[in-house]
Design a protein around this motif. Structure first.
Motif, PDB file in Angstrom:
ATOM      1  N   ASP A  43       0.814  -1.450  -0.012  1.00  9.31           N
ATOM      2  CA  ASP A  43      -0.006  -0.014   0.029  1.00  9.31           C
ATOM      3  C   ASP A  43       0.729   1.226   0.029  1.00  9.31           C
ATOM      4  OD1 ASP A  43      -2.387  -1.245  -0.077  1.00  9.31           O
ATOM      5  OD2 ASP A  43      -2.710  -1.280   2.125  1.00  9.31           O
ATOM      6  N   VAL A  44       1.999   1.030   0.837  1.00 12.63           N
ATOM      7  CA  VAL A  44       2.937   2.481   0.568  1.00 12.63           C
ATOM      8  C   VAL A  44       3.395   2.549  -0.780  1.00 12.63           C
ATOM      9  CG1 VAL A  44       5.003   3.092   1.763  1.00 12.63           C
ATOM     10  CG2 VAL A  44       3.434   2.060   3.062  1.00 12.63           C
ATOM     11  N   ARG A  45       3.768   1.698  -1.226  1.00 12.20           N
ATOM     12  CA  ARG A  45       4.277   1.823  -2.780  1.00 12.20           C
ATOM     13  C   ARG A  45       3.186   2.454  -3.798  1.00 12.20           C
ATOM     14  NH1 ARG A  45       6.919  -4.007  -2.752  1.00 12.20           N
ATOM     15  NH2 ARG A  45       8.847  -3.624  -1.616  1.00 12.20           N
ATOM     16  N   THR A  46       1.979   2.525  -3.418  1.00 13.49           N
ATOM     17  CA  THR A  46       1.004   3.309  -4.128  1.00 13.49           C
ATOM     18  C   THR A  46       1.078   4.779  -4.220  1.00 13.49           C
ATOM     19  OG1 THR A  46      -0.705   3.283  -2.571  1.00 13.49           O
ATOM     20  CG2 THR A  46      -0.512   1.316  -3.983  1.00 13.49           C
ATOM     21  N   LEU A  47       1.800   5.049  -3.079  1.00 17.01           N
ATOM     22  CA  LEU A  47       1.791   6.633  -2.542  1.00 17.01           C
ATOM     23  C   LEU A  47       2.901   7.220  -3.540  1.00 17.01           C
ATOM     24  CD1 LEU A  47       1.708   6.653   1.209  1.00 17.01           C
ATOM     25  CD2 LEU A  47      -0.200   6.864  -0.398  1.00 17.01           C
ATOM     26  N   ASP A  48       2.894   8.522  -3.836  1.00 19.05           N
ATOM     27  CA  ASP A  48       3.939   9.281  -4.578  1.00 19.05           C
ATOM     28  C   ASP A  48       5.360   9.649  -3.752  1.00 19.05           C
ATOM     29  OD1 ASP A  48       5.249  10.780  -6.520  1.00 19.05           O
ATOM     30  OD2 ASP A  48       4.022  12.481  -6.566  1.00 19.05           O
ATOM     31  N   LEU A  49       6.148   8.820  -3.450  1.00 20.95           N
ATOM     32  CA  LEU A  49       7.266   9.081  -2.691  1.00 20.95           C
ATOM     33  C   LEU A  49       8.569   9.405  -3.450  1.00 20.95           C
ATOM     34  CD1 LEU A  49       6.697   6.188  -0.160  1.00 20.95           C
ATOM     35  CD2 LEU A  49       5.657   8.406  -0.208  1.00 20.95           C
ATOM     36  N   LYS A  50       9.337   9.745  -3.041  1.00 19.22           N
ATOM     37  CA  LYS A  50      10.627  10.289  -3.629  1.00 19.22           C
ATOM     38  C   LYS A  50      11.400   8.977  -3.818  1.00 19.22           C
ATOM     39  CE  LYS A  50      14.732  13.036  -2.918  1.00 19.22           C
ATOM     40  NZ  LYS A  50      15.358  14.218  -2.026  1.00 19.22           N
ATOM     41  N   LYS A  51      11.331   7.926  -2.724  1.00 19.67           N
ATOM     42  CA  LYS A  51      11.883   6.476  -2.824  1.00 19.67           C
ATOM     43  C   LYS A  51      10.951   5.478  -2.399  1.00 19.67           C
ATOM     44  CE  LYS A  51      15.875   3.462  -1.684  1.00 19.67           C
ATOM     45  NZ  LYS A  51      14.908   2.495  -1.656  1.00 19.67           N
ATOM     46  N   GLN A  52      10.459   4.721  -3.283  1.00 17.90           N
ATOM     47  CA  GLN A  52       9.429   3.696  -2.862  1.00 17.90           C
ATOM     48  C   GLN A  52      10.452   2.831  -2.030  1.00 17.90           C
ATOM     49  OE1 GLN A  52       6.299   3.695  -3.213  1.00 17.90           O
ATOM     50  NE2 GLN A  52       6.263   5.112  -4.870  1.00 17.90           N
ATOM     51  N   PRO A  53       9.679   2.182  -0.908  1.00 20.41           N
ATOM     52  CA  PRO A  53      10.666   0.934  -0.352  1.00 20.41           C
ATOM     53  C   PRO A  53      10.843  -0.397  -0.974  1.00 20.41           C
ATOM     54  CG  PRO A  53       8.128   1.055   0.596  1.00 20.41           C
ATOM     55  CD  PRO A  53       8.404   2.206  -0.654  1.00 20.41           C
ATOM     56  N   SER A  54      11.930  -0.604  -0.972  1.00 18.67           N
ATOM     57  CA  SER A  54      12.442  -1.859  -1.604  1.00 18.67           C
ATOM     58  C   SER A  54      12.298  -3.142  -1.070  1.00 18.67           C
ATOM     59  CB  SER A  54      14.021  -1.768  -2.308  1.00 18.67           C
ATOM     60  OG  SER A  54      14.919  -1.751  -1.308  1.00 18.67           O
ATOM     61  N   VAL A  55      12.613  -4.035  -1.569  1.00 15.36           N
ATOM     62  CA  VAL A  55      12.764  -5.469  -0.966  1.00 15.36           C
ATOM     63  C   VAL A  55      13.535  -5.624   0.213  1.00 15.36           C
ATOM     64  CG1 VAL A  55      13.063  -7.899  -1.361  1.00 15.36           C
ATOM     65  CG2 VAL A  55      11.871  -6.463  -2.930  1.00 15.36           C
ATOM     66  N   SER A  56      14.895  -4.709  -0.182  1.00 13.95           N
ATOM     67  CA  SER A  56      15.696  -4.663   1.122  1.00 13.95           C
ATOM     68  C   SER A  56      15.085  -4.092   2.243  1.00 13.95           C
ATOM     69  CB  SER A  56      17.144  -3.877   0.625  1.00 13.95           C
ATOM     70  OG  SER A  56      16.971  -2.793   0.239  1.00 13.95           O
ATOM     71  N   GLU A  57      14.476  -2.810   2.143  1.00 16.20           N
ATOM     72  CA  GLU A  57      13.960  -2.082   3.163  1.00 16.20           C
ATOM     73  C   GLU A  57      12.669  -3.193   3.936  1.00 16.20           C
ATOM     74  OE1 GLU A  57      15.949   0.854   1.188  1.00 16.20           O
ATOM     75  OE2 GLU A  57      14.243   0.196   0.295  1.00 16.20           O
ATOM     76  N   THR A  58      12.094  -3.940   3.104  1.00 14.75           N
ATOM     77  CA  THR A  58      11.022  -4.749   3.704  1.00 14.75           C
ATOM     78  C   THR A  58      11.772  -5.843   4.527  1.00 14.75           C
ATOM     79  OG1 THR A  58       9.790  -4.745   1.492  1.00 14.75           O
ATOM     80  CG2 THR A  58       9.358  -6.603   2.928  1.00 14.75           C
ATOM     81  N   ILE A  59      13.000  -6.429   4.165  1.00 15.46           N
ATOM     82  CA  ILE A  59      13.603  -7.272   4.983  1.00 15.46           C
ATOM     83  C   ILE A  59      14.207  -6.522   6.382  1.00 15.46           C
ATOM     84  CG2 ILE A  59      15.820  -8.697   5.194  1.00 15.46           C
ATOM     85  CD1 ILE A  59      15.324  -9.273   1.894  1.00 15.46           C
ATOM     86  N   ASP A  60      14.532  -5.742   6.191  1.00 16.95           N
ATOM     87  CA  ASP A  60      15.165  -4.563   7.296  1.00 16.95           C
ATOM     88  C   ASP A  60      13.824  -4.522   8.269  1.00 16.95           C
ATOM     89  OD1 ASP A  60      17.731  -4.853   6.348  1.00 16.95           O
ATOM     90  OD2 ASP A  60      17.492  -2.632   5.391  1.00 16.95           O
ATOM     91  N   TRP A  61      12.964  -4.246   7.794  1.00 17.74           N
ATOM     92  CA  TRP A  61      11.517  -3.868   8.693  1.00 17.74           C
ATOM     93  C   TRP A  61      11.231  -5.116   9.409  1.00 17.74           C
ATOM     94  CZ3 TRP A  61       6.021  -2.459   7.488  1.00 17.74           C
ATOM     95  CH2 TRP A  61       5.320  -1.688   8.642  1.00 17.74           C
ATOM     96  N   ALA A  62      11.305  -6.183   8.639  1.00 18.00           N
ATOM     97  CA  ALA A  62      10.906  -7.313   9.192  1.00 18.00           C
ATOM     98  C   ALA A  62      11.751  -7.681  10.553  1.00 18.00           C
ATOM     99  CB  ALA A  62      10.684  -8.537   8.083  1.00 18.00           C
ATOM    100  N   ARG A  63      13.297  -7.672  10.293  1.00 14.33           N
ATOM    101  CA  ARG A  63      13.954  -7.727  11.108  1.00 14.33           C
ATOM    102  C   ARG A  63      13.898  -6.840  12.595  1.00 14.33           C
ATOM    103  NH1 ARG A  63      19.063  -8.417   6.921  1.00 14.33           N
ATOM    104  NH2 ARG A  63      19.057 -10.682   6.589  1.00 14.33           N
ATOM    105  N   VAL A  64      13.394  -5.699  12.186  1.00 14.02           N
ATOM    106  CA  VAL A  64      13.260  -4.760  13.217  1.00 14.02           C
ATOM    107  C   VAL A  64      11.833  -5.272  13.989  1.00 14.02           C
ATOM    108  CG1 VAL A  64      12.731  -2.519  13.692  1.00 14.02           C
ATOM    109  CG2 VAL A  64      14.512  -2.708  12.316  1.00 14.02           C
ATOM    110  N   LEU A  65      10.916  -5.640  13.353  1.00 15.71           N
ATOM    111  CA  LEU A  65       9.589  -5.863  13.933  1.00 15.71           C
ATOM    112  C   LEU A  65       9.812  -7.090  14.932  1.00 15.71           C
ATOM    113  CD1 LEU A  65       6.965  -5.239  11.304  1.00 15.71           C
ATOM    114  CD2 LEU A  65       7.780  -3.774  13.367  1.00 15.71           C
ATOM    115  N   VAL A  66      10.877  -8.381  14.471  1.00 17.31           N
ATOM    116  CA  VAL A  66      11.074  -9.605  15.176  1.00 17.31           C
ATOM    117  C   VAL A  66      11.640  -9.078  16.295  1.00 17.31           C
ATOM    118  CG1 VAL A  66      12.281 -11.450  15.335  1.00 17.31           C
ATOM    119  CG2 VAL A  66      10.820 -10.911  13.093  1.00 17.31           C
ATOM    120  N   LEU A  67      12.664  -7.942  16.204  1.00 16.42           N
ATOM    121  CA  LEU A  67      13.611  -7.526  17.371  1.00 16.42           C
ATOM    122  C   LEU A  67      12.738  -7.114  18.383  1.00 16.42           C
ATOM    123  CD1 LEU A  67      16.541  -7.163  18.528  1.00 16.42           C
ATOM    124  CD2 LEU A  67      16.702  -4.989  17.179  1.00 16.42           C
ATOM    125  N   LEU A  68      11.766  -6.118  18.079  1.00 23.83           N
ATOM    126  CA  LEU A  68      10.892  -5.497  18.743  1.00 23.83           C
ATOM    127  C   LEU A  68       9.680  -6.383  19.581  1.00 23.83           C
ATOM    128  CD1 LEU A  68      10.390  -2.075  17.152  1.00 23.83           C
ATOM    129  CD2 LEU A  68      12.100  -2.515  18.993  1.00 23.83           C
TER     130      LEU A  68
END
Length: 309
Positions: free
Chosen positions: A239-264
């Protein structure tokens, strides 16, 4: 590589979940010995593809990172000037012995000429990534990363290598690959590449994966994440990728975010944890500000997706 399925399985064994299109390109590249030009936004797995191929096949990976001003001295070869200077000094010290047997000036010049040829011989060459790749006895994976960051003139240096897996060095002649390397070129499309380069390569575009594939990628790279949370965060990111952003979140950011959520120790996606960690997913403050008003809607949709998905 017996089949496209074998490629999929081989890459998956290294944690790289490939689409059918990616696996097909890798399979065809090996069968017809053609480089692959991989284009797409940053962070979708272009460089990781080369790494996964090398690890899976047990090959050395040689990486050439491109940048503006890159030339053959850094990419192909340069002369070992210190060794040449040392050789010159030794030759100077031994000049009398070298020319002692020469009866005429012409004979002396002939003898000196023979030593001059040694001066520009293989022993004085310092191979750079392109030449190193051609010299690998067991083959290798040659990654020419971010070719679009180099100058257009640099492409001309690559043409002979990409078409014939060889390079011509004026002083040495033609150096051909012992075993043709698997060549992967990546581009973030910062500039248009020349037709001559594209003609020598198979073209592969890697975009943002569809949701099911991205879930599999997260599962492979972050096995500790719960299935519920994995589906929710991927839904949110799409859903975030449907927004008009300067840089769309990539797969590498998806993986990083998943690791952060697990850590938290997040059990599920919630508005608070999303707002607290949105800077992991988005790299510009303007993108964070543009996304914040949509967090409530996107989180609610992600939770519903998990229920009905």
């Amino acid at each position: 590589m017996a089949s496209i399925e074998a490629v999929e399985n081989g890459l998956a064994s290294q944690g790289y979940i490939a689409s059918r299109q990616i696996a097909t390109a890798v399979y065809l590249s090996q069968q017809i010995e053609k480089p692959i030009l991989v284009e797409g936004p940053a962070g979708v797995g272009k460089t990781e593809l080369a790494k996964a191929i090398a690890t899976w096949r047990g090959l050395k990976m040689i990486r050439l990172q491109c940048y503006e001003g890159l030339d053959e001295a850094k990419a192909l070869y340069e002369w070992k000037y210190a060794k040449q200077l040392l050789y010159t000094q030794i030759l100077k010290d031994k000049l009398g012995e070298v020319l002692g047997g020469a009866a005429t000036l012409h004979a002396a010049l002939d003898q000196l000429h023979d030593f001059g040829d040694v001066f520009f011989s293989k022993e004085f060459v310092e191979p750079r990534p392109l030449l190193q790749a051609l010299e690998q006895q067991a083959g290798c994976v040659l990654l020419i990363d971010e070719i679009d960051k180099s100058d257009a003139e640099f492409e001309s240096l690559l043409l002979e290598i990409l078409s014939d897996f060889q390079v011509t060095i004026p002083e040495l002649g033609t150096v051909s690959a012992v075993v043709p390397p698997t060549v992967i070129l990546t581009s973030n499309s910062e500039r248009n590449l020349g037709d001559a380069l594209k003609r020598r390569c198979l073209h592969l575009h890697i975009g943002f994966p569809e949701q099911r594939l991205e879930e599999r990628i997260v599962e492979s790279r972050v096995p500790a994440i719960a299935q519920v949370l994995r589906r929710q965060l991927v839904s949110f990111i799409h859903d975030v990728r449907t927004l008009d952003l300067k840089k769309q979140p990539s797969v590498s950011e998806t993986i990083d975010w998943a690791r952060v959520l697990v850590l938290l120790q997040a059990a599920e996606l919630g508005q608070d944890v999303v707002k607290d960690t949105l800077n992991v997913l988005l790299k510009y403050e303007s993108d964070v500000e543009a996304t914040l008003p949509h967090v409530t809607t996107f989180v609610a949709k992600a939770l519903r997706h998990n229920v009905f998905g």
